[in-house]
Write a protein that holds these residues in place. Structure first.
Motif, PDB file in Angstrom:
ATOM      1  N   GLY A   2      18.451  13.150 -11.873  1.00 36.02           N
ATOM      2  CA  GLY A   2      18.058  12.326 -10.734  1.00 36.02           C
ATOM      3  C   GLY A   2      16.990  12.925  -9.851  1.00 36.02           C
ATOM      4  N   SER A   3      17.073  14.216  -9.541  1.00 36.42           N
ATOM      5  CA  SER A   3      16.084  14.795  -8.633  1.00 36.42           C
ATOM      6  C   SER A   3      15.584  16.130  -9.173  1.00 36.42           C
ATOM      7  N   PHE A   4      14.452  16.522  -8.683  1.00 34.90           N
ATOM      8  CA  PHE A   4      13.870  17.791  -9.103  1.00 34.90           C
ATOM      9  C   PHE A   4      14.406  18.919  -8.240  1.00 34.90           C
ATOM     10  N   SER A   5      14.432  20.125  -8.805  1.00 32.32           N
ATOM     11  CA  SER A   5      14.835  21.289  -8.029  1.00 32.32           C
ATOM     12  C   SER A   5      13.627  21.803  -7.242  1.00 32.32           C
ATOM     13  N   HIS A   8      10.701  22.982  -9.443  1.00 27.46           N
ATOM     14  CA  HIS A   8       9.837  21.922  -9.967  1.00 27.46           C
ATOM     15  C   HIS A   8       8.799  21.513  -8.930  1.00 27.46           C
ATOM     16  N   TRP A   9       9.235  21.353  -7.693  1.00 27.23           N
ATOM     17  CA  TRP A   9       8.317  20.945  -6.618  1.00 27.23           C
ATOM     18  C   TRP A   9       7.271  22.024  -6.344  1.00 27.23           C
TER      19      TRP A   9
END
Length: 86
Positions: A2-5, A8-9
């Motif tokens: 669902g979301s990036f860590s 990743h950002w």
């Protein structure tokens, strides 16, 4: 999925900075930071030398006296009397 860590950002941010900012901007930024730190350290050393070498401290008093004389000359005489009386 669902979301990036955060990693990743950070990678995406680094790629975007390199693409849009160019390769030379980061080294120039780091050089400017290093130059600023060197100037700060040099300024601290110069202040220490002045404090150790002067000893009399009259230069500061003369500078303050000149500043206050210039400031009082710009004020009207009637205002000086008011300020002196409180």
């Amino acid at each position: 999925m669902g979301s990036f860590s955060i990693w990743h950002w950070l990678i995406v941010l680094a790629v975007v900075v390199l693409l849009f900012g160019g390769g030379g901007k980061i080294p120039r930024l780091m050089k400017d930071v290093g130059t600023g730190i060197k100037q700060f350290k040099t300024g601290l050393k110069d202040d220490d030398k002045k404090a150790d070498g002067d000893g009399d401290g009259d230069d500061d008093a003369k500078a303050i006296g000149k500043d206050s004389a210039a400031a009082s000359s710009t004020v009207a005489p009637s205002e000086n009397k008011k300020a002196a009386n409180g």
